[in-house]
Motif scaffolding. Structure first.
Motif, PDB file in Angstrom:
ATOM      1  N   VAL A 127       0.904  -1.217  -0.226  1.00  0.00           N
ATOM      2  CA  VAL A 127       0.016  -0.037   0.234  1.00  0.00           C
ATOM      3  C   VAL A 127       0.868   1.099  -0.017  1.00  0.00           C
ATOM      4  O   VAL A 127       1.630   1.753   1.139  1.00  0.00           O
ATOM      5  CB  VAL A 127      -0.783   0.195   1.322  1.00  0.00           C
ATOM      6  CG1 VAL A 127      -1.877   1.259   1.155  1.00  0.00           C
ATOM      7  CG2 VAL A 127      -1.795  -1.274   1.190  1.00  0.00           C
ATOM      8  N   ASP A 128       1.007   1.855  -1.087  1.00  0.00           N
ATOM      9  CA  ASP A 128       1.753   2.921  -1.180  1.00  0.00           C
ATOM     10  C   ASP A 128       0.943   4.297  -1.930  1.00  0.00           C
ATOM     11  O   ASP A 128      -0.099   3.870  -2.175  1.00  0.00           O
ATOM     12  CB  ASP A 128       3.015   3.010  -1.946  1.00  0.00           C
ATOM     13  CG  ASP A 128       2.730   2.196  -3.571  1.00  0.00           C
ATOM     14  OD1 ASP A 128       1.768   2.332  -3.958  1.00  0.00           O
ATOM     15  OD2 ASP A 128       3.946   1.360  -3.999  1.00  0.00           O
ATOM     16  N   GLU A 129       1.481   5.450  -2.157  1.00  0.00           N
ATOM     17  CA  GLU A 129       1.019   6.698  -2.678  1.00  0.00           C
ATOM     18  C   GLU A 129       0.196   6.208  -4.173  1.00  0.00           C
ATOM     19  O   GLU A 129      -0.690   6.810  -4.430  1.00  0.00           O
ATOM     20  CB  GLU A 129       1.974   7.717  -2.921  1.00  0.00           C
ATOM     21  CG  GLU A 129       1.107   8.903  -2.992  1.00  0.00           C
ATOM     22  CD  GLU A 129      -0.183   9.275  -1.956  1.00  0.00           C
ATOM     23  OE1 GLU A 129      -1.175   9.895  -2.511  1.00  0.00           O
ATOM     24  OE2 GLU A 129      -0.026   8.745  -0.926  1.00  0.00           O
ATOM     25  N   LEU A 156      -8.263   6.243   4.956  1.00  0.00           N
ATOM     26  CA  LEU A 156      -7.615   5.138   4.633  1.00  0.00           C
ATOM     27  C   LEU A 156      -6.151   5.285   4.658  1.00  0.00           C
ATOM     28  O   LEU A 156      -5.454   4.324   5.490  1.00  0.00           O
ATOM     29  CB  LEU A 156      -7.833   4.394   3.040  1.00  0.00           C
ATOM     30  CG  LEU A 156      -9.016   3.828   2.943  1.00  0.00           C
ATOM     31  CD1 LEU A 156      -9.130   3.676   1.355  1.00  0.00           C
ATOM     32  CD2 LEU A 156      -9.454   2.674   3.684  1.00  0.00           C
ATOM     33  N   ARG A 157      -5.497   6.658   4.638  1.00  0.00           N
ATOM     34  CA  ARG A 157      -4.089   6.687   4.521  1.00  0.00           C
ATOM     35  C   ARG A 157      -3.656   6.885   6.132  1.00  0.00           C
ATOM     36  O   ARG A 157      -2.736   5.965   6.630  1.00  0.00           O
ATOM     37  CB  ARG A 157      -3.839   8.037   3.757  1.00  0.00           C
ATOM     38  CG  ARG A 157      -3.692   7.970   2.338  1.00  0.00           C
ATOM     39  CD  ARG A 157      -2.907   9.305   1.881  1.00  0.00           C
ATOM     40  NE  ARG A 157      -2.909   9.350   0.440  1.00  0.00           N
ATOM     41  CZ  ARG A 157      -3.776   9.636  -0.448  1.00  0.00           C
ATOM     42  NH1 ARG A 157      -4.994  10.064   0.170  1.00  0.00           N
ATOM     43  NH2 ARG A 157      -3.421   9.723  -1.691  1.00  0.00           N
ATOM     44  N   PHE A 158      -4.793   7.584   6.851  1.00  0.00           N
ATOM     45  CA  PHE A 158      -4.501   7.423   8.455  1.00  0.00           C
ATOM     46  C   PHE A 158      -4.575   6.241   9.030  1.00  0.00           C
ATOM     47  O   PHE A 158      -3.656   5.717   9.769  1.00  0.00           O
ATOM     48  CB  PHE A 158      -5.539   8.194   8.738  1.00  0.00           C
ATOM     49  CG  PHE A 158      -5.352   8.430  10.496  1.00  0.00           C
ATOM     50  CD1 PHE A 158      -4.504   9.283  11.051  1.00  0.00           C
ATOM     51  CD2 PHE A 158      -6.210   7.645  11.257  1.00  0.00           C
ATOM     52  CE1 PHE A 158      -4.511   9.202  12.614  1.00  0.00           C
ATOM     53  CE2 PHE A 158      -6.152   7.744  12.479  1.00  0.00           C
ATOM     54  CZ  PHE A 158      -5.260   8.600  13.284  1.00  0.00           C
ATOM     55  N   GLU A 159      -5.445   5.229   8.547  1.00  0.00           N
ATOM     56  CA  GLU A 159      -5.386   3.943   9.190  1.00  0.00           C
ATOM     57  C   GLU A 159      -4.400   2.827   8.712  1.00  0.00           C
ATOM     58  O   GLU A 159      -3.936   2.172   9.463  1.00  0.00           O
ATOM     59  CB  GLU A 159      -6.847   3.389   8.707  1.00  0.00           C
ATOM     60  CG  GLU A 159      -7.636   2.165   9.595  1.00  0.00           C
ATOM     61  CD  GLU A 159      -8.011   2.869  10.926  1.00  0.00           C
ATOM     62  OE1 GLU A 159      -8.158   1.870  11.823  1.00  0.00           O
ATOM     63  OE2 GLU A 159      -8.273   4.042  10.936  1.00  0.00           O
ATOM     64  N   VAL A 160      -3.929   3.214   7.497  1.00  0.00           N
ATOM     65  CA  VAL A 160      -2.880   2.402   7.133  1.00  0.00           C
ATOM     66  C   VAL A 160      -1.656   2.669   7.974  1.00  0.00           C
ATOM     67  O   VAL A 160      -0.846   1.886   8.209  1.00  0.00           O
ATOM     68  CB  VAL A 160      -2.653   2.514   5.474  1.00  0.00           C
ATOM     69  CG1 VAL A 160      -1.204   1.785   5.221  1.00  0.00           C
ATOM     70  CG2 VAL A 160      -3.557   1.849   4.668  1.00  0.00           C
ATOM     71  N   GLN A 161      -1.422   4.082   8.189  1.00  0.00           N
ATOM     72  CA  GLN A 161      -0.338   4.205   9.125  1.00  0.00           C
ATOM     73  C   GLN A 161      -0.501   4.223  10.292  1.00  0.00           C
ATOM     74  O   GLN A 161       0.639   3.570  10.886  1.00  0.00           O
ATOM     75  CB  GLN A 161       0.061   5.985   8.597  1.00  0.00           C
ATOM     76  CG  GLN A 161       1.154   6.452   9.348  1.00  0.00           C
ATOM     77  CD  GLN A 161       1.214   8.108   9.212  1.00  0.00           C
ATOM     78  OE1 GLN A 161       0.476   8.797   8.497  1.00  0.00           O
ATOM     79  NE2 GLN A 161       2.246   8.650   9.329  1.00  0.00           N
ATOM     80  N   ALA A 173     -11.926  -5.043   2.965  1.00  0.00           N
ATOM     81  CA  ALA A 173     -12.573  -4.929   4.177  1.00  0.00           C
ATOM     82  C   ALA A 173     -12.604  -3.480   4.855  1.00  0.00           C
ATOM     83  O   ALA A 173     -13.399  -3.146   5.290  1.00  0.00           O
ATOM     84  CB  ALA A 173     -12.245  -6.064   5.172  1.00  0.00           C
ATOM     85  N   LEU A 174     -11.337  -3.193   4.791  1.00  0.00           N
ATOM     86  CA  LEU A 174     -10.883  -1.888   5.349  1.00  0.00           C
ATOM     87  C   LEU A 174     -11.633  -0.519   4.717  1.00  0.00           C
ATOM     88  O   LEU A 174     -12.386   0.253   5.095  1.00  0.00           O
ATOM     89  CB  LEU A 174      -9.541  -1.563   5.391  1.00  0.00           C
ATOM     90  CG  LEU A 174      -8.959  -0.283   6.098  1.00  0.00           C
ATOM     91  CD1 LEU A 174      -9.585  -0.043   7.489  1.00  0.00           C
ATOM     92  CD2 LEU A 174      -7.648  -0.081   5.827  1.00  0.00           C
ATOM     93  N   ILE A 175     -11.670  -0.633   3.330  1.00  0.00           N
ATOM     94  CA  ILE A 175     -12.464   0.299   2.539  1.00  0.00           C
ATOM     95  C   ILE A 175     -13.917   0.312   2.834  1.00  0.00           C
ATOM     96  O   ILE A 175     -14.532   1.401   3.022  1.00  0.00           O
ATOM     97  CB  ILE A 175     -12.124  -0.114   0.937  1.00  0.00           C
ATOM     98  CG1 ILE A 175     -10.843   0.200   0.647  1.00  0.00           C
ATOM     99  CG2 ILE A 175     -13.056   0.888   0.162  1.00  0.00           C
ATOM    100  CD1 ILE A 175     -10.390  -0.176  -0.567  1.00  0.00           C
ATOM    101  N   SER A 176     -14.550  -0.916   2.831  1.00  0.00           N
ATOM    102  CA  SER A 176     -15.937  -1.184   3.149  1.00  0.00           C
ATOM    103  C   SER A 176     -16.243  -0.564   4.494  1.00  0.00           C
ATOM    104  O   SER A 176     -17.367   0.311   4.664  1.00  0.00           O
ATOM    105  CB  SER A 176     -16.214  -2.587   3.318  1.00  0.00           C
ATOM    106  OG  SER A 176     -15.923  -3.134   2.011  1.00  0.00           O
TER     107      SER A 176
END
Length: 413
Positions: A127-129, A156-161, A173-176
């Motif tokens: 998962v990158d930019e 999503l960026r915040f959650e991934v970080q 699932a995260l997008i949903s």
């Protein structure tokens, strides 16, 4: 509770409600009393029934008691079976079948959108930019709307970080989950209609011609009638040729009365007659059709204002709902229509028709996030029962069903 866990509950039909044991015991006692002999009281039979299952001796007195009990059992069992039949809902869908309707109704959007997301996930191991930029393009193509897309990708960026997520596994699932959060933020019970129990509820339908407004009115009338409501329809679209006849066809099909006047009549006069008729017939719900012309916005506003004035004069709190019918297949054009009607009248909810016929089902999120009007019903097919109350979790599940089913399967293992 996570999105996946909530969806699993909905797929399974939700937690089963506990039965009232005391009330059930009283019914059983009454049934046993009806089936017992004159010498045996209902209380005695209950104890004897329990004792008979445990007793192993063949004492003659106990055998006599056992015969009395066995004589009473057939009637008791019969009463219990009939009671179970009455407890089962006679109408409506199970939680599972409703979820499946969203799944099948969003098949076109899922085929177009999710297949591209799957391809994106397959091409990007991390998962990158660049991944987020391509995801933004896919969401925009599904008519999710630029504001919603920006908000989603920021979350999503915040959650991934925050979670230090490196690979793309489970990203659907995260997008949903984030889509549901965006739709529901700051709202409670947004899909519930404002039904006045014990009083007449007036629902006003607005929307341009050709969006399926009349069909939706018919389906909603059918839904209310299945719930045991006394429903009337008001043919307030006196402008479009054939509109009154079309509503009458639906009234005949559903089995509800249509209050109408001749073509070209004043719509406000039709509403006045309809409210008087609804009161005289002790109706529970009055659903009012209106003309859908947008060529002259001033005329539209004036007409709707007059209709509002007449309705509220007869019932001060009415109309209790103003539902805007939009065609999901028109995409961003539906958003423009919603904006115009929002300015012309106080729209309380959206009914999104033909959602099963479009690959751009993301318009639901765009409408909700930009106009802050809740989607209350969606059309998921052509059948009478395919008009369903909107559910954000089932909707998002319908967008990502294949990927989420895999995730649900993993949680079960």
């Amino acid at each position: 509770m996570s999105f996946l866990k909530r969806m699993k509950e909905k797929l399974m039909g939700g937690p089963k409600p506990e039965k009232d044991k005391i009330e059930g015991q009283e019914e059983l006692n009454e049934a046993i009393a009806e089936g017992s002999t004159p010498e045996t009281s209902s209380k005695d039979v209950v104890h004897e029934t329990q004792d008979a299952k445990l007793e192993t001796t063949t004492d003659s007195t106990q055998l006599d008691k056992q015969e009395k009990i066995e004589e009473s059992l057939p009637e008791v069992v019969g009463v219990q079976i009939e009671a179970e039949k009455e407890e089962k809902p006679k109408r409506g869908f199970s939680a599972f079948s409703i979820t499946e309707k969203f799944k099948s109704g969003l098949a076109k959007t899922r085929k177009s959108f999710t297949s591209k997301v799957n391809d994106l996930v397959a091409r990007y191991r991390h998962v990158d930019e660049e991944f987020f930029e391509e995801l933004e393009d896919l969401l925009l193509q599904a008519d999710v709307g630029i504001e919603t897309v920006m908000e989603l990708t920021d979350k999503l960026r915040f959650e991934v970080q925050r979670k230090n997520i490196k690979d793309t596994e489970g990203i659907q699932a995260l997008i949903s989950e984030k889509l549901v959060e965006i739709y529901e933020q700051g709202e409670e019970d947004i899909t519930e209609l404002n039904i006045q129990e014990g009083e007449l509820t007036v629902i006003l339908f607005v929307g341009v011609n050709g969006v399926g407004k009349t069909t939706t009115i018919g389906k909603l009338a059918h839904r209310f009638k299945q719930q045991g409501k006394n429903v009337l329809l008001a043919a307030g679209d006196t402008f479009r040729a054939g509109a009154i006849d079309q509503l009458q066809v639906w009234g005949d099909r559903v089995g509800v009365e249509v209050i109408k006047q001749s073509e070209g009549s004043d719509p406000a006069a039709v509403m006045y007659d309809a409210i008087r008729a609804a009161k005289n017939r002790n109706a529970d719900i009055l659903i009012c059709d209106t003309a859908g012309r947008l060529q002259n916005k001033v005329n539209l506003m004036n007409e709707l204002e007059k209709i509002h004035r007449v309705i509220s004069r007869e019932i001060p709190s009415a109309p209790h709902e103003v539902l805007l019918a939009l065609d999901a297949t028109t995409g961003q054009n539906a958003l423009q229509q919603a904006q115009i009607f929002k300015e012309a009248t106080n729209v309380t909810g959206i009914v999104l028709t033909k959602l099963d016929g479009t690959a751009k089902g993301g318009i639901v999120l765009a409408i909700r996030n930009k106009l802050h009007i809740p989607v209350k019903f969606v059309g998921l097919g052509e059948q009478m029962d395919d008009l369903q109350p909107f559910d954000s979790e089932r909707y998002v599940y319908g967008l990502f069903a294949d990927a989420l089913d895999q995730q649900l399967a993993k949680t079960e293992d």
